[in-house]
Design a protein around this motif. Structure first.
Motif, PDB file in Angstrom:
ATOM      1  N   ALA A 155       0.841  -1.189   0.000  1.00  0.00           N
ATOM      2  CA  ALA A 155       0.000   0.000   0.000  1.00  0.00           C
ATOM      3  C   ALA A 155       0.878   1.243   0.000  1.00  0.00           C
ATOM      4  O   ALA A 155       2.062   1.193   0.326  1.00  0.00           O
ATOM      5  CB  ALA A 155      -0.916   0.001   1.225  1.00  0.00           C
ATOM      6  N   LEU A 156       0.285   2.346  -0.376  1.00  0.00           N
ATOM      7  CA  LEU A 156       0.926   3.650  -0.254  1.00  0.00           C
ATOM      8  C   LEU A 156       0.567   4.192   1.123  1.00  0.00           C
ATOM      9  O   LEU A 156      -0.611   4.355   1.439  1.00  0.00           O
ATOM     10  CB  LEU A 156       0.435   4.595  -1.350  1.00  0.00           C
ATOM     11  N   TRP A 157       1.565   4.438   1.964  1.00  0.00           N
ATOM     12  CA  TRP A 157       1.349   4.870   3.342  1.00  0.00           C
ATOM     13  C   TRP A 157       1.723   6.328   3.491  1.00  0.00           C
ATOM     14  O   TRP A 157       2.800   6.748   3.073  1.00  0.00           O
ATOM     15  CB  TRP A 157       2.201   4.051   4.308  1.00  0.00           C
ATOM     16  N   LEU A 158       0.826   7.102   4.083  1.00  0.00           N
ATOM     17  CA  LEU A 158       1.121   8.475   4.475  1.00  0.00           C
ATOM     18  C   LEU A 158       1.238   8.494   5.990  1.00  0.00           C
ATOM     19  O   LEU A 158       0.314   8.085   6.697  1.00  0.00           O
ATOM     20  CB  LEU A 158       0.014   9.439   4.022  1.00  0.00           C
ATOM     21  N   THR A 159       2.376   8.949   6.482  1.00  0.00           N
ATOM     22  CA  THR A 159       2.617   9.052   7.912  1.00  0.00           C
ATOM     23  C   THR A 159       2.882  10.509   8.246  1.00  0.00           C
ATOM     24  O   THR A 159       3.748  11.136   7.646  1.00  0.00           O
ATOM     25  CB  THR A 159       3.827   8.196   8.335  1.00  0.00           C
ATOM     26  N   VAL A 160       2.111  11.035   9.184  1.00  0.00           N
ATOM     27  CA  VAL A 160       2.257  12.422   9.626  1.00  0.00           C
ATOM     28  C   VAL A 160       2.652  12.403  11.088  1.00  0.00           C
ATOM     29  O   VAL A 160       1.989  11.785  11.914  1.00  0.00           O
ATOM     30  CB  VAL A 160       0.943  13.215   9.424  1.00  0.00           C
ATOM     31  N   GLU A 161       3.757  13.098  11.399  1.00  0.00           N
ATOM     32  CA  GLU A 161       4.212  13.225  12.774  1.00  0.00           C
ATOM     33  C   GLU A 161       3.936  14.648  13.245  1.00  0.00           C
ATOM     34  O   GLU A 161       4.261  15.614  12.559  1.00  0.00           O
ATOM     35  CB  GLU A 161       5.710  12.939  12.879  1.00  0.00           C
ATOM     36  N   ARG A 162       3.312  14.754  14.416  1.00  0.00           N
ATOM     37  CA  ARG A 162       3.042  16.069  15.012  1.00  0.00           C
ATOM     38  C   ARG A 162       4.222  16.481  15.881  1.00  0.00           C
ATOM     39  O   ARG A 162       5.097  15.685  16.179  1.00  0.00           O
ATOM     40  CB  ARG A 162       1.770  16.016  15.841  1.00  0.00           C
ATOM     41  N   TRP A 163       4.217  17.735  16.314  1.00  0.00           N
ATOM     42  CA  TRP A 163       5.296  18.246  17.147  1.00  0.00           C
ATOM     43  C   TRP A 163       5.322  17.595  18.526  1.00  0.00           C
ATOM     44  O   TRP A 163       6.368  17.578  19.178  1.00  0.00           O
ATOM     45  CB  TRP A 163       5.190  19.767  17.275  1.00  0.00           C
ATOM     46  N   ASP A 164       4.215  17.038  18.974  1.00  0.00           N
ATOM     47  CA  ASP A 164       4.225  16.346  20.267  1.00  0.00           C
ATOM     48  C   ASP A 164       4.721  14.907  20.154  1.00  0.00           C
ATOM     49  O   ASP A 164       4.773  14.183  21.148  1.00  0.00           O
ATOM     50  CB  ASP A 164       2.834  16.389  20.910  1.00  0.00           C
ATOM     51  N   GLY A 165       5.078  14.459  18.959  1.00  0.00           N
ATOM     52  CA  GLY A 165       5.624  13.123  18.752  1.00  0.00           C
ATOM     53  C   GLY A 165       4.610  12.080  18.345  1.00  0.00           C
ATOM     54  O   GLY A 165       4.976  10.949  18.041  1.00  0.00           O
ATOM     55  N   SER A 166       3.323  12.418  18.320  1.00  0.00           N
ATOM     56  CA  SER A 166       2.305  11.433  17.935  1.00  0.00           C
ATOM     57  C   SER A 166       2.335  11.211  16.420  1.00  0.00           C
ATOM     58  O   SER A 166       2.594  12.130  15.641  1.00  0.00           O
ATOM     59  CB  SER A 166       0.921  11.901  18.379  1.00  0.00           C
ATOM     60  N   LEU A 167       2.084   9.973  16.027  1.00  0.00           N
ATOM     61  CA  LEU A 167       2.089   9.584  14.613  1.00  0.00           C
ATOM     62  C   LEU A 167       0.673   9.272  14.153  1.00  0.00           C
ATOM     63  O   LEU A 167      -0.114   8.672  14.893  1.00  0.00           O
ATOM     64  CB  LEU A 167       2.964   8.348  14.394  1.00  0.00           C
ATOM     65  N   HIS A 168       0.358   9.644  12.928  1.00  0.00           N
ATOM     66  CA  HIS A 168      -0.926   9.326  12.301  1.00  0.00           C
ATOM     67  C   HIS A 168      -0.626   8.665  10.959  1.00  0.00           C
ATOM     68  O   HIS A 168       0.195   9.165  10.195  1.00  0.00           O
ATOM     69  CB  HIS A 168      -1.760  10.591  12.097  1.00  0.00           C
ATOM     70  N   HIS A 169      -1.298   7.533  10.692  1.00  0.00           N
ATOM     71  CA  HIS A 169      -1.059   6.773   9.471  1.00  0.00           C
ATOM     72  C   HIS A 169      -2.366   6.608   8.697  1.00  0.00           C
ATOM     73  O   HIS A 169      -3.434   6.464   9.291  1.00  0.00           O
ATOM     74  CB  HIS A 169      -0.542   5.355   9.788  1.00  0.00           C
ATOM     75  N   VAL A 170      -2.243   6.584   7.388  1.00  0.00           N
ATOM     76  CA  VAL A 170      -3.355   6.231   6.510  1.00  0.00           C
ATOM     77  C   VAL A 170      -2.748   5.578   5.270  1.00  0.00           C
ATOM     78  O   VAL A 170      -1.600   5.867   4.907  1.00  0.00           O
ATOM     79  CB  VAL A 170      -4.217   7.474   6.143  1.00  0.00           C
ATOM     80  N   SER A 171      -3.502   4.662   4.654  1.00  0.00           N
ATOM     81  CA  SER A 171      -2.944   3.944   3.500  1.00  0.00           C
ATOM     82  C   SER A 171      -3.965   3.833   2.375  1.00  0.00           C
ATOM     83  O   SER A 171      -5.173   3.886   2.592  1.00  0.00           O
ATOM     84  CB  SER A 171      -2.481   2.546   3.913  1.00  0.00           C
ATOM     85  N   TRP A 172      -3.438   3.665   1.169  1.00  0.00           N
ATOM     86  CA  TRP A 172      -4.221   3.400  -0.029  1.00  0.00           C
ATOM     87  C   TRP A 172      -3.649   2.143  -0.661  1.00  0.00           C
ATOM     88  O   TRP A 172      -2.465   2.111  -1.009  1.00  0.00           O
ATOM     89  CB  TRP A 172      -4.103   4.565  -1.021  1.00  0.00           C
ATOM     90  N   PRO A 173      -4.437   1.077  -0.820  1.00  0.00           N
ATOM     91  CA  PRO A 173      -3.909  -0.157  -1.400  1.00  0.00           C
ATOM     92  C   PRO A 173      -3.532   0.051  -2.863  1.00  0.00           C
ATOM     93  O   PRO A 173      -4.205   0.753  -3.615  1.00  0.00           O
ATOM     94  CB  PRO A 173      -5.054  -1.153  -1.257  1.00  0.00           C
ATOM     95  N   LEU A 174      -2.424  -0.579  -3.271  1.00  0.00           N
ATOM     96  CA  LEU A 174      -1.957  -0.456  -4.657  1.00  0.00           C
ATOM     97  C   LEU A 174      -2.728  -1.387  -5.580  1.00  0.00           C
ATOM     98  O   LEU A 174      -2.936  -1.076  -6.745  1.00  0.00           O
ATOM     99  CB  LEU A 174      -0.467  -0.762  -4.747  1.00  0.00           C
ATOM    100  N   ALA A 175      -3.141  -2.542  -5.074  1.00  0.00           N
ATOM    101  CA  ALA A 175      -3.767  -3.561  -5.931  1.00  0.00           C
ATOM    102  C   ALA A 175      -5.142  -3.143  -6.418  1.00  0.00           C
ATOM    103  O   ALA A 175      -5.528  -3.428  -7.547  1.00  0.00           O
ATOM    104  CB  ALA A 175      -3.869  -4.865  -5.168  1.00  0.00           C
ATOM    105  N   SER A 176      -5.916  -2.440  -5.614  1.00  0.00           N
ATOM    106  CA  SER A 176      -7.286  -2.099  -6.007  1.00  0.00           C
ATOM    107  C   SER A 176      -7.350  -0.846  -6.845  1.00  0.00           C
ATOM    108  O   SER A 176      -8.399  -0.480  -7.323  1.00  0.00           O
ATOM    109  CB  SER A 176      -8.154  -1.903  -4.770  1.00  0.00           C
ATOM    110  N   SER A 177      -6.218  -0.156  -7.042  1.00  0.00           N
ATOM    111  CA  SER A 177      -6.236   1.102  -7.796  1.00  0.00           C
ATOM    112  C   SER A 177      -6.196   0.858  -9.277  1.00  0.00           C
ATOM    113  O   SER A 177      -5.619  -0.004  -9.789  1.00  0.00           O
ATOM    114  CB  SER A 177      -5.054   1.966  -7.404  1.00  0.00           C
TER     115      SER A 177
END
Length: 150
Positions: A128-150
């Motif tokens: 999958a294509l993963w987007l990872t966003v890190e905030r200044w407080d150190g918390s991580l947020h992830h979201v993905s888009w599968p490559l196979a279904s695109s």
């Protein structure tokens, strides 16, 4: 020699006058983010942000090649983003892998950012294509888009 120059100087002047019209037409034909023929992936939320990625090149990515991506951050506080990366793989990257050469670091303005994401030499079927966003407080947020279904 003067006869030749007199004949072609009008052609050169006409070309110089028409050339900006060509560039104006190609600029107006582009999309709002400057990409023509981009593959738009489904908008999703990651943390407080609503994101919409676009692939400027071949989609899905080919193994071993680099993928040019733009990501539009539509909502959420842009000043709270410390690092944002795009990766291609089976899972989201860990904190220590955020600045690795296998991750495409997002750079640009507050709303529209771009990245050059290296695709691994062997892409699995469930990658999958993963987007990872890190905030200044150190918390991580992830979201993905599968490559196979695109």
């Amino acid at each position: 020699m003067t006869m030749r120059w007199t004949r072609f100087k009008y052609h050169i002047n006409a070309t110089l006058l028409l050339l900006p019209l060509y560039f104006l037409a190609t600029t107006l034909a582009m999309g709002p983010d400057g990409a023509t023929g981009a593959t738009v992936l489904a908008p999703k939320s990651v943390g407080p942000w609503q994101v919409e990625p676009r692939a400027a090149g071949h989609w899905p990515p080919r193994p071993g090649q680099e993928l040019d991506m733009t990501v539009r951050f539509d909502a959420g506080p842009a000043a709270e983003i410390r690092t944002a990366v795009l990766t291609i793989g089976d899972r989201a990257p860990a904190v220590e892998d955020l600045l690795s050469p296998a991750a495409g670091l997002l750079h640009g303005g507050e709303v529209l950012r771009e990245a050059h994401v290296p695709a691994p030499a062997d892409i699995s079927a469930d990658a999958a294509l993963w987007l990872t966003v890190e905030r200044w407080d150190g918390s991580l947020h992830h979201v993905s888009w599968p490559l196979a279904s695109s």
